[in-house]
Enzyme design. Structure first.
Site, PDB file in Angstrom:
ATOM      1  N   ILE A  22       0.841  -1.203   0.000  1.00 12.44           N
ATOM      2  CA  ILE A  22       0.000   0.000   0.000  1.00 12.44           C
ATOM      3  C   ILE A  22       0.872   1.248   0.000  1.00 12.44           C
ATOM      4  CG2 ILE A  22      -1.975  -1.103   1.123  1.00 12.44           C
ATOM      5  CD1 ILE A  22      -1.016   0.100   3.782  1.00 12.44           C
TER       6      ILE A  22
ATOM      7  N   LYS B  12      11.001  -5.312  13.753  1.00 17.19           N
ATOM      8  CA  LYS B  12       9.722  -4.917  14.337  1.00 17.19           C
ATOM      9  C   LYS B  12       8.992  -4.073  13.287  1.00 17.19           C
ATOM     10  CE  LYS B  12      11.481  -4.790  19.130  1.00 17.19           C
ATOM     11  NZ  LYS B  12      11.900  -3.910  20.249  1.00 17.19           N
ATOM     12  N   GLY B  13       7.695  -3.960  13.447  1.00 19.95           N
ATOM     13  CA  GLY B  13       6.923  -3.193  12.460  1.00 19.95           C
ATOM     14  C   GLY B  13       7.224  -1.709  12.553  1.00 19.95           C
TER      15      GLY B  13
ATOM     16  N   GLU C 291       3.559   2.239  11.675  1.00 14.36           N
ATOM     17  CA  GLU C 291       2.673   3.072  12.483  1.00 14.36           C
ATOM     18  C   GLU C 291       3.366   3.866  13.578  1.00 14.36           C
ATOM     19  OE1 GLU C 291      -1.398   0.739  12.729  1.00 14.36           O
ATOM     20  OE2 GLU C 291       0.249  -0.554  12.124  1.00 14.36           O
TER      21      GLU C 291
END
Lengths: 178, 328, 701
Positions: free
Chosen positions: C460, C657-658, C661
């Site tokens: 995205i 880690k993400g 956000e």
């Protein structure tokens, strides 16, 4: 007098004759009639800039232009900026500076940047330009680029990289123009 | 958007005849406001008469050192015109603070002045609105009105004018030239737009078929300086919460000549005649600027959520006048 | 054999970059289908009630209009869990803007005009749409979003708070916010008998595939969902939305392909939004700034058709030592559009409140806010008691302070003037938990040395396509140029959504495993690949259960410098610096863009984003980009994002880690704290627009 009209435009250096519903915008003519889907529909109301194309050399929101009113106009879309395998310097700068994420506002940003570079080179001021009497062209400082590119929203927030991409492309255009 | 017919006559008389003869006809300039409203179903013309290519595309010097600006001149061209930048910096600044480069490249001067006033309820055809459907009511008074008018509004309508251009032209004493089925006439720009009163559906005093052909600026007052400043919710590409156009000439520390207009506060550009009178001959200080502007703004009738505009307009006007008087 | 530079950790340019800058990248509404029709939906004009009649004569008068679907004639759908997808199935109206009809025509212009010409009559019921802190419908859910307890208590908050030397007590308010990705939710649907192909704009096409199969009562194998390029989502495309369901319904009804793009001004009603929150935070601390008691109590709302609750108190369960704590959510069901995920749901609004409160505490204690945060650092997660697998919050704060020049700062508010401007700086922490979902992937080695890797991931705009190719190349020990990655189609091995900052870890783990197996197969066959190639597939359902004996979370710190115009109350951010500790950074180029982009959205939230629930009509009043302002280029200063190396063996094979956000978490608080430092005015209600500050500025003459 009907509600469709024959329109001829020169789009990306090719003559296009279309019989269009008077309601058809340039944006929808490009996307739905000519298969030029590089120009994006973000808001359809002139509030985001994703649909920016060059009309007779000037950047405009194609979503608010009725195609019927553009008979005889020259239109350049993102597809018309590059020739053969060579990207336009602004397109290349957007890749080099990672100036996009999702890519949806990108064609509009690029067309807008091409227009902005021309406008500045022509000495057009912006709200960020000092009031002194101008000379020849306006240097595209970061503040100038930020103001001049504000008609193109980017929800991914790639502005920081867009500014550096436009700065590099503008500088290259200046060098080439010397 | 409803279907419509489209005509692009090549001379003004033909254009006027076409519109005058058809109550459903509208002029089309750059289309940046009209096409937007047509998509929303707010405007439903049956015939569009394209005037963008009529011979109103020039900016010319008038004999006395003023400017005559063709109505079909694009906003960006006027903003960047050398004579405008030299003589009327407030006008150039106002234009450049409006919308985006893309919209300025498409919008015409005539169309800019005739853009409809703004209100979220006006734009939403599923809701009542006295401007769109006279007599249906005004939900904005009790509803969402943070952006709306504090001056000159009526119980029927509190929409605001959003033209930055008009605010600068109001302060610069511009005249609007019109052509219509009954001939030509001219108006001070400050008389072009009207306050809503009990007929909010009429934004201007134009009669059906009348067309703006040009805007004329008198020569700028000698030794005066002018500026336009706009406050908005983001740094660019937004309508004004409040804006100020000012022309100021200070002699020996006193106000010799001043013209002041507000944007974002009313359904029309608000020429602050009261403040101008109060300032005449007064010392050019922040205190006298503030006192004079306050006089003007006593007419404000703020609602629940737009009262901040009164303080904002006052402070903004004082700041602009102080800047022009070089008090900083 | 030459040594390969590891593809992982390299600043590889986006693989689809050329397609995106040249306009050839195709999005959901851009697939040419022979004879495709256009659909335009009709939104409900009441907030609650019943449709009593739909008059379509005027719309159908145009021969270009093929059909107007309503609850009377629309194809029947099977029930699914998400009730917002029961489109045109009943006359009930649950919120204004809910779709009540759909016009289908041969042109976009005719479809739009037809939709406008549909006349819908209603029986309207009284509606209730405004959240207040004492709304009579408020209740405390036992569980929120099926994942977390609504309320948690540790120790004795009341007693410890009462006994504390220093107490803070304040309420922080955030209005409804809209995701507004630049590409509106769009779909093109094509039926071939009972087989359905849709080109859809979503964050996870496996879920869309299964939901469509359920809705239309067909096998998932008969549904193909293509989402090759997606123009942003920010949570709003995390689940199937009306665009794809309506396009498929219309295409079925008229037996022709149908395109549908949700008009921008419908989006606030039909694709989710961040619910408003009213958050009360009370902190009891010693004069040394050490927190003894912490209460974070959230009041929010949800819709009558959904159940999503913004979990804004969660960060207070993880951030700081708090031996006595209470974190709670109370929610009320209103007749509003269904709230849903928006970038860092919970963490983003919750950390605005918590990090503002921490700044207030530092102020009262007379402590530097960086120092105060360091004093309250913890090695175990306060709520679960689990040790953190890695936690480098303190290092982020220190590194950020160094880079920002924080230590030259005079703590006193309202004293730095530049002409008519006031200048100030602020800090806030960032955090985002590690989330990993099971995923499948497949890898194939060809005899000519090329590799094909398949996973139904979605890009995205994160750079997923690129980083997954890098992960594959690394696991295959192959040059990136020989790895051909396929994503964005439900034909590919099943994979979870691009959401919760989980994508790279979840898909990447499966890609890593499949590729590692292929590499092993190639090695076992002596380094050569037989004619038929070598294949392996992976399913990480079991693998991802490891590491759960740890609390796993990324941390960061953000520093902002602002200027405030004392004449107008305009706030501009001059500098924004973020430092993050998010495991191993797999592609610095795209990672930096994620951090900077999210910080940009955080700035936008701090200074301008606001939507108003209209009490009379029950809709969000600001539904377009002219009234719902998002940051424009001119609003953005130089933003810096940095990270500190973090080795954490408890995450996934890549050690990541993400990062999608965490960048938006804390930004708004850092900016609000900087506004306080500049002006002395504490703004607890976002956004910080001129009207928030002007009433406090009377003294600046």
């Amino acid at each position: 007098m009907g509600t469709t009209t024959a329109v001829t435009m020169e789009i990306n250096a090719e003559s296009c004759a279309l019989d269009l519903d008077n309601r058809t915008t340039l944006l929808d003519a490009l996307r739905e009639h000519l298969g030029l889907t590089g120009t994006k529909k973000g808001c359809d109301h002139g509030q985001c800039g994703a649909c920016t194309v060059l009309v007779d050399g000037l950047r405009m929101n194609s979503c608010l232009l009725l195609a019927v009113a553009l008979d005889g106009a020259q239109v350049t879309t993102v597809e018309g900026l590059s020739s053969d395998a060579v990207l336009h310097p602004v397109q290349q700068a957007f890749i080099d500076h990672d100036a996009f994420q999702c890519g949806y506002c990108t064609p509009g940003q690029i067309c807008s940047a091409v227009g902005a570079i021309t406008e500045a080179a022509s000495g057009w001021p912006s709200a960020a330009t000092a009031q002194e009497r101008p000379v020849g062209s306006v240097a595209l400082t970061e503040a100038e680029i930020r103001e001049r590119m504000s008609g193109n929203l980017c929800r991914c927030g790639a502005y920081v990289n867009i500014v550096s991409a436009v700065a590099e492309a503008a500088e290259a255009a200046r060098e080439a123009g010397r | 958007m409803k279907t419509f017919r489209y005509e692009r006559p090549t001379d003004p008389a033909a254009a006027i005849a076409l519109v005058a003869g058809d109550s459903g006809a509208r002029y089309l300039g750059g289309g940046t406001n009209l096409v937007d409203l047509m998509k929303l179903g707010v405007e439903t013309p049956e015939l569009l008469v394209d005037v963008s290519r009529l011979p109103f595309g020039e900016v010319e010097e008038t004999g006395g050192g003023g400017l005559r600006i063709g109505a079909a001149v694009r906003n960006s061209r006027l903003a960047t015109h050398m004579l405008v930048r030299e003589r009327y910096p407030a006008l150039s600044q106002a234009l450049l603070s409006g919308a985006s480069a893309q919209l300025r490249n498409a919008a015409t001067i005539g169309g800019n002045l005739l853009q409809r006033t703004r209100c979220l309820y006006f734009q939403d055809v599923s809701k009542p609105c006295n401007k769109r459907r006279p007599g249906s009511g005004c939900p904005a008074r009790e509803g969402v009105h943070r952006d709306l008018a504090v001056l000159g509004a009526s119980e029927h309508c509190i929409a605001t004018s959003t033209s930055d251009l008009a605010v600068a032209l109001a302060a610069l004493d511009a005249t609007v030239h019109l052509a219509g089925p009954a001939g030509t006439r001219s108006l001070p720009l400050t008389d072009l737009h009207r306050l809503p009163g009990d007929a909010p559906e009429r934004d201007t005093v134009l009669r059906h078929g009348e067309l703006i052909t040009a805007v004329e600026l008198p020569p700028p007052p000698r030794s005066a300086r002018s500026a336009y400043r706009k406050v908005r919710d983001r740094a660019s590409y937004a309508f004004a919460l409040a804006s100020v156009a000012a022309v100021l000439n200070v002699r020996d520390g006193a106000v010799h000549e001043v013209r002041l207009a507000f944007g974002g506060l009313a359904a029309k550009p608000w020429r602050a005649n009261g403040a101008e009178e109060a300032l005449q001959g007064r010392p050019a200080t922040e205190d006298s600027f503030a006192a004079a502007v306050r006089t003007e703004l006593t007419a404000c009738r703020p609602l629940r959520d737009n009262g901040y505009k009164v303080a904002l307009a006052e402070r903004l006007a004082v700041a602009v006048l102080a800047q022009l008087a070089e008090l900083d | 054999m030459t040594t390969l530079e590891s593809a992982l950790g390299a600043s590889t340019a986006r693989l689809e970059g050329r397609a995106k800058v040249s306009g050839t990248a195709r999005y959901a509404a851009e697939y040419a289908s022979e004879g495709a029709l256009y659909a335009w939906p009709v939104p409900a004009g009441i907030a609650r009630g019943e449709v009593t009649a739909v008059h379509t004569d005027a719309a159908m008068a145009d021969p270009a209009v093929l059909v107007v679907l309503t609850h009377d004639n629309a194809p029947r759908l099977r029930p699914v869990e998400d009730r917002t997808l029961a489109l045109l199935q009943s006359p009930h109206v649950a919120h204004r803007g809910q779709y009540v009809a759909l016009a289908v025509a041969t042109s976009l212009e005719a479809a739009r005009a037809a939709a406008a010409a549909v006349l819908v009559q209603y029986k309207a019921d009284h509606h209730d749409v405004v959240l207040t802190e004492d709304h009579p419908g408020l209740y405390a859910p036992e569980e929120i979003d099926g994942l977390w307890p609504g309320t948690r208590e540790h120790g004795d908050f009341g007693g410890a708070y009462a006994a504390a030397e220093i107490r803070t007590d304040a309420v922080y308010t955030i209005p409804p916010l809209h995701n507004h990705p630049m590409e509106p939710h769009a779909a093109t649907a094509v039926w071939d008998g009972d087989a359905l192909t849709v080109y859809d704009s979503n964050q996870g096409s496996t879920a869309v595939q299964h939901t469509l199969a359920q809705l239309f009562g067909i096998d998932a194998g008969q549904v193909r969902v293509v989402s090759e390029h997606v123009g942003g989502g920010f949570g709003s495309k995390g689940t199937p939305r009306p665009n794809v369901v309506l396009a498929a319904m219309a295409a079925r009804a008229v037996d022709r392909p149908v395109k549908l793009a949700v008009p921008r001004n419908h989006m606030p009603a039909v694709v989710g939004h961040r619910a408003p929150t009213i958050q009360r935070i009370r902190i009891g601390a010693g004069s040394d700034g050490r927190i003894r008691a912490l209460a974070h109590e959230v009041v929010t709302c949800t819709s009558t058709v959904g159940h999503f609750v913004e979990p804004a108190a969660l960060p207070s369960r993880m951030m700081y030592t708090a031996p006595n704590s209470r974190t709670s959510h109370r929610v009320t069901r209103l007749d509003i559009p269904a709230p849903s995920w928006m970038r860092a749901p919970g963490e983003c609004p919750g950390m605005f409140a918590l990090e503002s409160a921490i700044d207030e505490l530092a102020d009262i204690c007379g402590l530097d806010p960086v120092e105060l945060r360091i004093r309250n650092d913890t090695e175990v997660e306060p709520d679960s008691g689990l040790p953190f697998s890695s936690r480098h919050l303190v290092e982020c704060l220190q590194e950020g302070a160094r880079r920002f020049g924080w230590h030259e700062r005079d703590r006193r508010p309202g004293i730095r003037r530049e002409g008519r401007l006031l200048i100030g700086s602020g800090v806030a922490s960032s955090m985002y938990p590690v989330i990993i979902f099971p995923s499948c992937a497949a890898a194939h080695a060809d005899p000519d040395g090329q590799y094909r890797v398949r996973v139904n991931a979605t890009d995205i705009g994160t750079g997923a396509r690129t980083v997954l190719a890098q992960i594959a190349a690394d696991a295959l020990a192959a040059p990136l140029g020989r790895v051909h990655i396929s994503i964005g189609s439900s034909d590919l091995p099943e994979a979870p959504l691009a959401g919760g900052s989980s994508g790279t870890a979840s898909w990447g783990w499966a890609v890593h495993n499949a590729c590692a197996q292929v590499r092993e197969l190639v090695e076992r066959s002596g380094g050569s690949v037989p004619a038929g190639g070598l294949s392996a597939s992976a399913d990480t359902t079991e693998d991802i259960k490891s590491g759960q004996e740890y609390a796993r979370c990324a941390f960061g710190a953000q520093f902002a410098e602002v200027q405030v115009d004392t004449d107008t109350g305009e706030v501009r951010v001059r500098r924004l610096t973020g430092v993050f500790a998010a495991g191993r950074i797999l592609n610095p180029r795209t990672a930096r863009s994620q951090f900077i982009g999210a910080m940009t959205m955080g700035l936008s939230m701090a200074l301008m984003e606001a939507s108003t629930m209209d009490p009379e009509f029950g809709d969000h009043a600001e539904r377009d980009f002219a009234s719902y302002h998002v940051a424009a280029c001119a609003d953005l200063p130089a933003i810096e994002a940095h990270w500190i190396g973090e080795e954490d063996p408890h995450l996934n094979p890549m050690g990541s880690k993400g990062i999608g956000e965490i960048g938006i978490v804390g930004t708004a608080a850092a900016i609000a704290n900087a506004v306080h430092h500049a002006t002395g005015v504490r703004v607890r209600t976002l956004p910080i627009r001129p009207d928030a500050l002007l009433p406090h500025f009377a003294h600046f003459a």
